[in-house]
Design a protein around this motif. Sequence first.
Motif, PDB file in Angstrom:
ATOM      1  N   HIS A 110      17.434  -3.525 -13.836  1.00 41.14           N
ATOM      2  CA  HIS A 110      16.434  -4.034 -12.439  1.00 41.14           C
ATOM      3  C   HIS A 110      15.511  -2.589 -12.060  1.00 41.14           C
ATOM      4  CE1 HIS A 110      16.398  -5.564  -8.549  1.00 41.14           C
ATOM      5  NE2 HIS A 110      16.584  -6.183  -9.049  1.00 41.14           N
ATOM      6  N   ARG A 111      15.874  -1.727 -12.127  1.00 45.12           N
ATOM      7  CA  ARG A 111      15.107  -1.577 -11.469  1.00 45.12           C
ATOM      8  C   ARG A 111      13.812  -0.428 -12.200  1.00 45.12           C
ATOM      9  NH1 ARG A 111      14.236   4.150 -12.336  1.00 45.12           N
ATOM     10  NH2 ARG A 111      16.579   4.271 -12.671  1.00 45.12           N
ATOM     11  N   TYR A 112      13.529  -0.780 -13.308  1.00 49.08           N
ATOM     12  CA  TYR A 112      13.019  -0.431 -14.650  1.00 49.08           C
ATOM     13  C   TYR A 112      11.746  -1.540 -14.756  1.00 49.08           C
ATOM     14  CZ  TYR A 112      10.022   0.504 -18.602  1.00 49.08           C
ATOM     15  OH  TYR A 112       8.999   0.642 -19.839  1.00 49.08           O
ATOM     16  N   VAL A 113      12.251  -2.532 -14.448  1.00 52.35           N
ATOM     17  CA  VAL A 113      11.644  -4.002 -14.724  1.00 52.35           C
ATOM     18  C   VAL A 113      10.904  -4.628 -13.032  1.00 52.35           C
ATOM     19  CG1 VAL A 113      11.373  -6.522 -14.488  1.00 52.35           C
ATOM     20  CG2 VAL A 113      12.755  -5.067 -16.414  1.00 52.35           C
ATOM     21  N   PHE A 114      11.823  -4.083 -12.049  1.00 50.37           N
ATOM     22  CA  PHE A 114      11.089  -4.502 -10.272  1.00 50.37           C
ATOM     23  C   PHE A 114      10.950  -2.938 -10.015  1.00 50.37           C
ATOM     24  CE2 PHE A 114      13.772  -8.262 -11.869  1.00 50.37           C
ATOM     25  CZ  PHE A 114      13.430  -9.117 -12.306  1.00 50.37           C
ATOM     26  N   GLY A 115      11.193  -2.158 -10.251  1.00 52.32           N
ATOM     27  CA  GLY A 115      10.680  -1.353  -8.979  1.00 52.32           C
ATOM     28  C   GLY A 115      11.871  -1.172  -7.566  1.00 52.32           C
ATOM     29  N   LEU A 116      10.852   0.165  -7.002  1.00 52.43           N
ATOM     30  CA  LEU A 116      11.098   0.164  -5.355  1.00 52.43           C
ATOM     31  C   LEU A 116      10.316   0.324  -4.743  1.00 52.43           C
ATOM     32  CD1 LEU A 116      14.371   2.839  -6.540  1.00 52.43           C
ATOM     33  CD2 LEU A 116      15.295   0.132  -5.625  1.00 52.43           C
ATOM     34  N   ASP A 117      10.902  -0.357  -3.348  1.00 52.39           N
ATOM     35  CA  ASP A 117       9.882  -0.056  -2.267  1.00 52.39           C
ATOM     36  C   ASP A 117      10.409   1.410  -2.067  1.00 52.39           C
ATOM     37  OD1 ASP A 117       9.924   0.180   1.179  1.00 52.39           O
ATOM     38  OD2 ASP A 117       8.102  -1.426   0.057  1.00 52.39           O
ATOM     39  N   GLU A 118       8.840   1.855  -2.108  1.00 55.54           N
ATOM     40  CA  GLU A 118       8.296   3.140  -1.394  1.00 55.54           C
ATOM     41  C   GLU A 118       9.586   3.585   0.104  1.00 55.54           C
ATOM     42  OE1 GLU A 118       4.073   3.261   1.310  1.00 55.54           O
ATOM     43  OE2 GLU A 118       4.171   4.468  -0.394  1.00 55.54           O
ATOM     44  N   ASN A 119      10.405   3.107   0.038  1.00 55.46           N
ATOM     45  CA  ASN A 119      10.548   3.429   1.778  1.00 55.46           C
ATOM     46  C   ASN A 119      11.794   2.687   1.498  1.00 55.46           C
ATOM     47  OD1 ASN A 119       8.657   4.232   3.049  1.00 55.46           O
ATOM     48  ND2 ASN A 119       8.036   2.327   3.507  1.00 55.46           N
ATOM     49  N   THR A 120      12.177   2.998  -0.041  1.00 54.55           N
ATOM     50  CA  THR A 120      13.594   2.663   0.018  1.00 54.55           C
ATOM     51  C   THR A 120      14.524   3.471  -1.006  1.00 54.55           C
ATOM     52  OG1 THR A 120      13.185  -0.180  -0.213  1.00 54.55           O
ATOM     53  CG2 THR A 120      15.432   1.273  -1.613  1.00 54.55           C
ATOM     54  N   SER A 121      15.307   4.003  -0.919  1.00 54.71           N
ATOM     55  CA  SER A 121      16.633   4.890  -1.438  1.00 54.71           C
ATOM     56  C   SER A 121      17.109   3.559  -2.633  1.00 54.71           C
ATOM     57  CB  SER A 121      17.310   4.977  -0.647  1.00 54.71           C
ATOM     58  OG  SER A 121      17.098   6.185   0.908  1.00 54.71           O
ATOM     59  N   ASP A 122      17.617   4.416  -3.682  1.00 56.89           N
ATOM     60  CA  ASP A 122      17.950   4.299  -5.388  1.00 56.89           C
ATOM     61  C   ASP A 122      19.364   4.364  -4.817  1.00 56.89           C
ATOM     62  OD1 ASP A 122      18.168   3.416  -7.329  1.00 56.89           O
ATOM     63  OD2 ASP A 122      16.732   5.203  -8.319  1.00 56.89           O
ATOM     64  N   ILE A 123      20.079   3.545  -5.072  1.00 59.47           N
ATOM     65  CA  ILE A 123      21.180   3.532  -4.884  1.00 59.47           C
ATOM     66  C   ILE A 123      22.043   4.130  -6.630  1.00 59.47           C
ATOM     67  CG2 ILE A 123      21.451   1.750  -6.387  1.00 59.47           C
ATOM     68  CD1 ILE A 123      24.070   3.095  -3.079  1.00 59.47           C
ATOM     69  N   THR A 124      21.096   3.928  -7.583  1.00 60.27           N
ATOM     70  CA  THR A 124      21.712   4.354  -9.016  1.00 60.27           C
ATOM     71  C   THR A 124      22.002   5.641  -8.947  1.00 60.27           C
ATOM     72  OG1 THR A 124      19.699   5.343  -9.530  1.00 60.27           O
ATOM     73  CG2 THR A 124      19.856   2.719 -10.032  1.00 60.27           C
ATOM     74  N   PHE A 125      21.780   6.430  -8.556  1.00 56.73           N
ATOM     75  CA  PHE A 125      22.048   7.817  -8.183  1.00 56.73           C
ATOM     76  C   PHE A 125      23.467   7.947  -8.150  1.00 56.73           C
ATOM     77  CE2 PHE A 125      17.077   8.540  -7.505  1.00 56.73           C
ATOM     78  CZ  PHE A 125      17.067   9.418  -8.721  1.00 56.73           C
ATOM     79  N   ALA A 126      23.712   7.068  -6.906  1.00 54.14           N
ATOM     80  CA  ALA A 126      25.062   7.580  -6.327  1.00 54.14           C
ATOM     81  C   ALA A 126      25.991   6.324  -7.004  1.00 54.14           C
ATOM     82  CB  ALA A 126      25.432   6.811  -4.757  1.00 54.14           C
ATOM     83  N   MET A 127      24.774   5.919  -7.918  1.00 56.15           N
ATOM     84  CA  MET A 127      26.479   4.889  -8.870  1.00 56.15           C
ATOM     85  C   MET A 127      26.512   5.524 -10.715  1.00 56.15           C
ATOM     86  SD  MET A 127      24.852   0.291  -8.615  1.00 56.15           S
ATOM     87  CE  MET A 127      26.095   0.558 -10.019  1.00 56.15           C
ATOM     88  N   MET A 128      25.660   6.721 -10.250  1.00 58.27           N
ATOM     89  CA  MET A 128      25.461   7.868 -11.220  1.00 58.27           C
ATOM     90  C   MET A 128      26.973   8.129 -11.581  1.00 58.27           C
ATOM     91  SD  MET A 128      22.116   8.320 -12.246  1.00 58.27           S
ATOM     92  CE  MET A 128      21.865   8.954 -13.802  1.00 58.27           C
ATOM     93  N   MET A 129      27.373   9.085  -9.730  1.00 60.76           N
ATOM     94  CA  MET A 129      28.272   9.764  -9.954  1.00 60.76           C
ATOM     95  C   MET A 129      29.544   9.102  -9.849  1.00 60.76           C
ATOM     96  SD  MET A 129      26.299  13.004  -9.289  1.00 60.76           S
ATOM     97  CE  MET A 129      25.458  11.860 -10.928  1.00 60.76           C
ATOM     98  N   MET A 130      29.137   8.150  -9.764  1.00 66.70           N
ATOM     99  CA  MET A 130      31.246   7.169  -9.279  1.00 66.70           C
ATOM    100  C   MET A 130      31.287   6.668 -10.865  1.00 66.70           C
ATOM    101  SD  MET A 130      32.860   6.472  -6.550  1.00 66.70           S
ATOM    102  CE  MET A 130      31.636   5.814  -5.123  1.00 66.70           C
TER     103      MET A 130
END
Length: 598
Positions: A110-130
């Motif tokens: 989803h992040r790869y296809v739709f990207g992230l707003d420049e002011n939005t933090s990426d939750i996938t980093f926390a999901m990787m640890m989880m």
Amino acid sequence: MSIDALFAPLSNATGVRIPEIKMVSTFLISYPLASLHTRIPKTRPNLAHLYNIAVSVFFIWPFLGMGAGMAHLMLDIGVTYGLVVGSRDRRMPWAVFGFVMGHLFLMHAHRYVFGLDENTSDITFAMMMMAQKLTMFAWNVQDGRTKAEDLDASQMATRLLHVPSPLAYLGYCFFFPSALAGPTFDYATYDSLILHKLYDQSPPPSSSSSKKSDTPAPRRIPYGRKRVAYLYLVLGVGFMGIFAAFGGQASFHRILTPAWDNWGWATRFAFIQFAGLVARTKYYGVWSFTEGACILTGVGFNGYDPKTGRTMWNRVRNVNIISLETAESFKVVFDNWNCRTNVWLRDCVYKRLVQKGKKPGSMQSMATFLTSALWHGVEPGYYLAFLTAGLIVSLGRQMRNYVRPYFLPPSSAPTSAPNSFPQYPYPNTRKRIYDILGWLVVQANLNYIVSAFFLLNLRDCIKAYHRMGWYSHILIAGSLVFFHFGGRRALRAGLPAQAGTGGKGKVKSGGKDKERLDVSTPRVTVEPPSPVDMPPQPREEVDSRDLKWVRHALENQQTGHEAEGMGGGAGFVDQVMKGTETPMVETPRYGRSGSPGF
């Protein structure tokens, strides 16, 4: 006023995005919060769990603004606990693994296809640890339901005979110093920390204590914690400063610019090495921040050095910077980079795919590499880098087996054989030259390969490799062709005479040869205690000018494993930088993995 508005002036002044500033801020805020964590008594474990949950939820939700991401984390946590409690099937950990990794892959996509707003933090980093924590937790519970004779030593040490309460489980999942960027560890370690059982090991006897009554009572938390933790804080600030100063100039994206065509080959090669080094400083900085905060809570405690008596704080070490930068083989590189992810891949993938009574093979290795790539994301650059890394590890193994023995002295040679480096002990000169060449080859190829981790886009990766002359791929392909078409057979034929193996054609790394190549542990003066971290000691043992604790804090225990590939074993750089071996984590570590983005 919103939280983002507080960081807007700093963002405008530095050019760094607000989400990145806020992320680093959570690492810094974790230090005073970690100090408060140590003051929670062991008789109040529920309070400690609630404290961890509250801090992590605050970081993720209002501070970083990832409320929707919090829902994704809770979905993984809830499904995992439900499967662990409700299923007694031996395949339960694989069900957890499939769900958690599948969910993570969809979020990456989803992040790869739709990207992230420049002011939005990426939750996938926390999901990787989880994902690491939850799959480890599932296997720990399953090991508790398995016969002891079917488990190895590390599995016995981390197995859970009872499923913890939901509150304790949530406290483990949301242990705040490592919730966003690691390092991860098993539930048994977390439980030992909360109950203060982690410090049960007694310190070595003091030479100054002649009577038992004179020996001070052991502290709740061993000495040295604060100094080591704040040392990592200083390192983190330093590495992040280097990245902020040179990250733009040393970006791999400059390879794609027209200016690249105006550079000479020497300039291009030097830039590749510089870009790779600067890119690593970002991760050195982040991991130094998080490891220091973990140490400040006490979870980094790993016993006492049996030779020096100093406390060791490397239980959750994620990177060994000196060993990595001086590595003479790719196995040493992979063993010392993102160490906790390596442990996760080894314990939850690699060893779990091996059938009882059989040895692991290429299938287990490829499955582990694939898992690591999927864990990182869906960008093609990850897969290009991992494919190249897999090939170069295979090449390194063959170099170690068939080339390296030619540079070793015969087994009949005395250990005191003279060489042109009299200030250094055995081995001989040609082995040292081999080690130096191994270091150069490793660093040059490492910095070439990792460019794909930062470019990510397939077209950019291919273009960059082309502009770099495909030099690593040419080296790998040429060497593999050589070994496949007669080179291996020719080299093997010369091994008996060279190695003195009596015609068996195989060089063993154990026995006398291994003893000859071992690097002795350096003598390090016992760390001077401080008034804050240790009870009073006799005056002659305290020297405020003794800063050798800094060196000891950056050193690790020796694992006893030998590296595969060029320069494996106790090499020249290892002897110059001796005392920087990989930290021991239950059993020798397997394989490697990157970190988020590397």
